[in-house]
Design a protein around this motif. Structure first.
Motif, PDB file in Angstrom:
ATOM      1  N   UNK A   1     -33.838 -19.893  44.664  1.00  0.00           N
ATOM      2  CA  UNK A   1     -33.015 -18.690  44.827  1.00  0.00           C
ATOM      3  C   UNK A   1     -33.192 -18.129  46.239  1.00  0.00           C
ATOM      4  N   UNK A   2     -32.087 -17.777  46.876  1.00  0.00           N
ATOM      5  CA  UNK A   2     -32.110 -17.305  48.263  1.00  0.00           C
ATOM      6  C   UNK A   2     -31.619 -15.870  48.330  1.00  0.00           C
ATOM      7  N   UNK A   3     -32.389 -15.020  49.013  1.00  0.00           N
ATOM      8  CA  UNK A   3     -32.034 -13.615  49.183  1.00  0.00           C
ATOM      9  C   UNK A   3     -32.217 -13.219  50.642  1.00  0.00           C
ATOM     10  N   UNK A   4     -31.274 -12.487  51.169  1.00  0.00           N
ATOM     11  CA  UNK A   4     -31.427 -11.877  52.501  1.00  0.00           C
ATOM     12  C   UNK A   4     -32.177 -10.566  52.306  1.00  0.00           C
TER      13      UNK A   4
ATOM     14  N   UNK B   1     -29.931  -7.085  50.463  1.00  0.00           N
ATOM     15  CA  UNK B   1     -29.339  -6.187  51.449  1.00  0.00           C
ATOM     16  C   UNK B   1     -27.878  -5.876  51.174  1.00  0.00           C
ATOM     17  N   UNK B   2     -27.430  -6.089  49.962  1.00  0.00           N
ATOM     18  CA  UNK B   2     -26.061  -5.723  49.596  1.00  0.00           C
ATOM     19  C   UNK B   2     -26.119  -4.832  48.366  1.00  0.00           C
TER      20      UNK B   2
ATOM     21  N   UNK C   1     -21.309 -14.335  53.091  1.00  0.00           N
ATOM     22  CA  UNK C   1     -21.323 -13.863  54.472  1.00  0.00           C
ATOM     23  C   UNK C   1     -22.700 -13.601  55.033  1.00  0.00           C
ATOM     24  N   UNK C   2     -23.744 -13.730  54.198  1.00  0.00           N
ATOM     25  CA  UNK C   2     -25.123 -13.529  54.672  1.00  0.00           C
ATOM     26  C   UNK C   2     -25.651 -14.866  55.208  1.00  0.00           C
ATOM     27  N   UNK C   3     -25.215 -15.191  56.427  1.00  0.00           N
ATOM     28  CA  UNK C   3     -25.446 -16.521  56.987  1.00  0.00           C
ATOM     29  C   UNK C   3     -26.769 -16.597  57.746  1.00  0.00           C
TER      30      UNK C   3
ATOM     31  N   UNK D   1     -30.563 -15.624  65.398  1.00  0.00           N
ATOM     32  CA  UNK D   1     -29.218 -15.397  65.929  1.00  0.00           C
ATOM     33  C   UNK D   1     -28.326 -14.638  64.962  1.00  0.00           C
ATOM     34  N   UNK D   2     -28.768 -14.484  63.725  1.00  0.00           N
ATOM     35  CA  UNK D   2     -28.005 -13.695  62.750  1.00  0.00           C
ATOM     36  C   UNK D   2     -28.735 -12.408  62.376  1.00  0.00           C
TER      37      UNK D   2
END
Length: 380
Positions: free
Chosen positions: A261-264, A306-307, A226-228, A249-250
């Protein structure tokens, strides 16, 4: 000297941490120079502490030296002989002091030497059938190669010092995922170039190697769960090759490691609308909140997210709408830059000013946040 005491907002009853202090002063506004200065949208700083600002609505750019001398380095005349500057939207400076300006509405790129010789180095027709339209973002590497993205032509170019121009990516992207309305461009320490796709049908970012290999490094799914990513905007790269992509926009920012590796690393409210991102030599990340009239620092985000299952990122609001203590507000910030000393420079596009750290700094409290909820500031 102008001094502020900016208070960070505490969200979700999370712990407060002692952190370095921050304070800002207004460096430049519309009353400081005889020339028109309207809608500054981009800022850059060189190794000598000179600050460069591009003003979109007044079709010019300025240099501010450490002793506060302000010089208009280019205006709407551009290089003359019909090579005009219209809508300067981004600015960059190389290691020898040449400044580069992207003209969004004039579809061109200018170079200004330290002695203020202005040259148009690319226009919409410079690369034959591969047109540059809507010049939107510009970057330069250590070899003085210039990179520029065209948001209306859905492509990006490399301009070499000998004036050789090469289209490095077009609408076809990597052949599988398209590039639509690129908004950001950056170059990493190994020469890889990164381009973000803002538009619908894109919402992604690409890596282009010096050899021309193109790969999509993030798409609309973002970090998953859900972290789009929507409206991919500003892009920055740190010294280790980690890439930072703004989701305008998000209301978030993502970190992509060299291994993929991808992190918000920050998530804001629906009013956040982050625009630009910068990173310092220690890996701290800085982002402007266009909709919330502020800017944040995310401390060394390696491994944080952020989770709840992630390590919490430490986030600081370093400036807000109140600007400084002299009544100079920060409204709709877009451009942000950081120098080798970690000093941050922020352009207020609707307040027609630029803020810089004040020597000695004021105090600020930091917050460690899971989600930045309610970033909209109280109007004072």
């Amino acid at each position: 000297m102008r001094r502020i005491s900016t208070l960070a907002i505490m969200l979700m009853a999370l712990p407060v941490y002692a952190q370095p202090t921050f304070g800002f002063m207004e460096l430049l506004n519309a009353t400081d120079v005889p020339e028109e200065f309207s809608q500054p949208v981009a800022v850059a700083v060189d190794a000598n502490g000179n600050v460069y600002v591009a003003a979109f609505a007044s079709n010019n750019a300025f240099k501010i030296t450490p002793d506060d001398t302000v010089t208009e380095i280019i205006n709407g005349v551009g290089a003359g002989m019909g090579s005009t500057l219209n809508g300067p939207i981004d600015i960059a400076v190389d290691s020898v002091g040449n400044v580069y300006i992207a003209g969004n509405l004039s579809n061109n790129v200018f170079m200004i030497t330290p002695d203020l010789v202005v040259t148009e180095i690319m226009n919409k027709d410079s690369n034959g059938p591969n047109t540059l339209l809507g010049t939107v973002s510009i970057a330069v590497d250590s070899s003085l190669n210039v990179y520029v993205a065209g948001d209306a032509s859905n492509n990006a170019f490399k301009i070499e010092p000998d004036a050789t121009i090469t289209e490095i990516i077009d609408n076809t992207g990597d052949g599988t995922s398209n590039l639509v309305t690129p908004h950001g461009i950056a170059v990493g320490p190994n020469g890889n170039v990164y381009v973000s796709g803002f538009g619908t049908g894109s919402r992604n970012a690409f890596e282009i190697t010096p050899g021309g290999a193109i790969s999509e490094i993030i798409d609309g799914t973002g970090a998953g769960g859900g972290k789009i990513l929507g409206g991919a905007d500003g892009v920055a790269v740190d010294s280790a090759g980690n890439v930072y992509v703004v989701g305008n926009l998000t209301d978030n920012v993502f970190r992509i490691t060299p291994s993929g590796a991808i992190t918000e690393i920050i998530k804001g409210s629906a009013a956040f609308f982050p625009k630009d991102v910068a990173v310092d030599l220690s890996g701290n990340v800085y982002v402007t909140g266009f909709g919330t009239n502020n800017a944040f620092r995310i401390d060394t985000p390696d491994g944080c997210g952020t989770v709840p299952e992630d390590t919490q990122c430490t986030v600081t609001e370093i400036i807000d709408l109140t600007g400084d203590a002299m009544g100079n507000q920060l409204v709709a910030p877009i451009g942000i830059a950081v120098d080798d000393d970690g000093s941050v420079f922020i352009a207020g596009s609707s307040s027609d000013n630029v803020f810089v750290p004040e020597p000695g700094h004021a105090y600020i409290h930091l917050i460690s946040v899971l989600t930045l909820v309610g970033l909209r500031k109280m109007r004072r």
